[in-house]
Design an enzyme around this catalytic site. Sequence first.
Site, PDB file in Angstrom:
ATOM      1  N   HIS A  75       3.626   4.248  -4.365  1.00 11.35           N
ATOM      2  CA  HIS A  75       3.065   5.492  -3.834  1.00 11.35           C
ATOM      3  C   HIS A  75       2.589   6.412  -4.959  1.00 11.35           C
ATOM      4  O   HIS A  75       1.532   7.054  -4.859  1.00 11.35           O
ATOM      5  CB  HIS A  75       4.125   6.179  -2.974  1.00 11.35           C
ATOM      6  CG  HIS A  75       3.735   7.522  -2.484  1.00 11.35           C
ATOM      7  ND1 HIS A  75       4.424   8.661  -2.824  1.00 11.35           N
ATOM      8  CD2 HIS A  75       2.718   7.925  -1.696  1.00 11.35           C
ATOM      9  CE1 HIS A  75       3.855   9.703  -2.242  1.00 11.35           C
ATOM     10  NE2 HIS A  75       2.818   9.283  -1.568  1.00 11.35           N
ATOM     11  N   GLU A  78      -0.672   5.208  -6.132  1.00 14.92           N
ATOM     12  CA  GLU A  78      -1.726   5.583  -5.185  1.00 14.92           C
ATOM     13  C   GLU A  78      -2.276   6.969  -5.512  1.00 14.92           C
ATOM     14  O   GLU A  78      -3.487   7.201  -5.487  1.00 14.92           O
ATOM     15  CB  GLU A  78      -1.174   5.541  -3.765  1.00 14.92           C
ATOM     16  CG  GLU A  78      -2.188   5.923  -2.689  1.00 14.92           C
ATOM     17  CD  GLU A  78      -1.551   6.719  -1.578  1.00 14.92           C
ATOM     18  OE1 GLU A  78      -2.052   7.822  -1.276  1.00 14.92           O
ATOM     19  OE2 GLU A  78      -0.555   6.248  -1.004  1.00 14.92           O
ATOM     20  N   HIS A  79      -1.395   7.908  -5.838  1.00 15.84           N
ATOM     21  CA  HIS A  79      -1.841   9.244  -6.247  1.00 15.84           C
ATOM     22  C   HIS A  79      -2.675   9.174  -7.529  1.00 15.84           C
ATOM     23  O   HIS A  79      -3.710   9.842  -7.644  1.00 15.84           O
ATOM     24  CB  HIS A  79      -0.620  10.143  -6.482  1.00 15.84           C
ATOM     25  CG  HIS A  79      -0.066  10.758  -5.245  1.00 15.84           C
ATOM     26  ND1 HIS A  79      -0.016  12.120  -5.038  1.00 15.84           N
ATOM     27  CD2 HIS A  79       0.480  10.202  -4.133  1.00 15.84           C
ATOM     28  CE1 HIS A  79       0.535  12.378  -3.872  1.00 15.84           C
ATOM     29  NE2 HIS A  79       0.848  11.223  -3.296  1.00 15.84           N
TER      30      HIS A  79
END
Length: 447
Positions: A75, A78-79
């Site tokens: 995650h 992803e940022h």
Amino acid sequence: MLRVLNPVAALLLAVFAATAAGPAGAQVFRPTEFSLGNGLQVVLIEDHRAPVVQHMVWYRVGAADEAPNMGGVAHYLEHLMFKGTPGVPPGEFSKIVARQGGRDNAFTSSDYTAYHQLIARDRLELVMKMEAERMVQLSPPADEAKRELQVVLEERLSRTDNNPSALFSEQFDAALYLAHPYGRPVIGWPDVVSRLTLDDAMSFYRSHYAPNNAILVVAGDVGPAELQRLAEKYYGLIPMRPVPPRARVQEPPQLAERRIVMRDGRVAQPSLRRSYLAPSRSAGETQHALPLEVLAEILNAPAGRLYKALVEGDGPAASAGSWYSSLSLDPTSFGFGIAPKSGRSLDEAEAALDRVLATLLQDGVTAAELTQAKSVMLAEAVYARDSLTGAARLFGMALTTGLTVEDVEAWPRLVQAVTAEQVLAAARAIFDLRRSVTGRLLPRDQS
């Protein structure tokens, strides 16, 4: 931006329910599929009603593929994918898409990570160029990466730590999966996330973000020849790389019923949740997956068994529902959620649920219930092609969790073939309290 996708979220269920169209055996989306020399799989769902395309790149990697001491790195990466490449400065990717009249976003789940843009057809080449560049040339500055880690922690604080229902879900999943990484939150545990570094994220990127570990799904106003030309031009030049196998710790057999109780002063409405370990279409006793899809419709329909037994008339529940998705790489779960009426207890609600399941396991489902469930599931798909995003998401989720294009297209025929005997066999295979977790979320002062 929406950053975390729960694999049992309502959107996933709704999209999967809409995979059939027309009579049994008819094709649903009539996709075109091909692969580039570097291993990138490409799927096109043509829709020429408007000059718009949905462009999505899916990676076969998610939170369940992380090392335990790197929880949340998928995650976090992803940022960071929005934080710069040689051709697109940090923070500019979404601004460029917006200036072209489009919308973009990304999400991470346990099984996959996806990046997508909805854009005018004549801007497709632009987003393909930018997406291909960040597949291989991501270069976030250290100061940007450090700030983004704080954004992730603040996201966790606002969406999870400040939400007792979300905290309860984390505790529940941790009880349901003792060993399998589905028991870890996609966003990660706070103490683990706070120690992540840019090097951690870039190591994960170099290990998993490769064309041979990705799927390009495009839905909309473009033809196969044009898409192949563009895919070869921008993605085809990226070399394939070795990718580690998706080797996950598997869940040991569950031998005992588990129960959890969580109290929180912020809770106003008590609730009960129960889940049973269940197969997916890709893992476990896969022959039960489609019958479980049908059973979920029978139980959860607006006038289905749960509503009639728990909500209607003098039933103890204000609301009752069930959920199941067969789209996961590893075995999944079949869940129930109940909120009692004012003045009624969770004991009453749980007893009513037990009665519904006992009757089901003894008598099975009726021919009328089976026919109605199939009709609803197949009729909903008439509208499936109306959504470019829904079509693209369905194929991405299916292909990253072990299915094929043919599996998606065969869904109507397979659903139509499900029998009452198969539904009963599936129910008897999974609805065993020894393979369940039951949880109660209560106000702090409620016993």
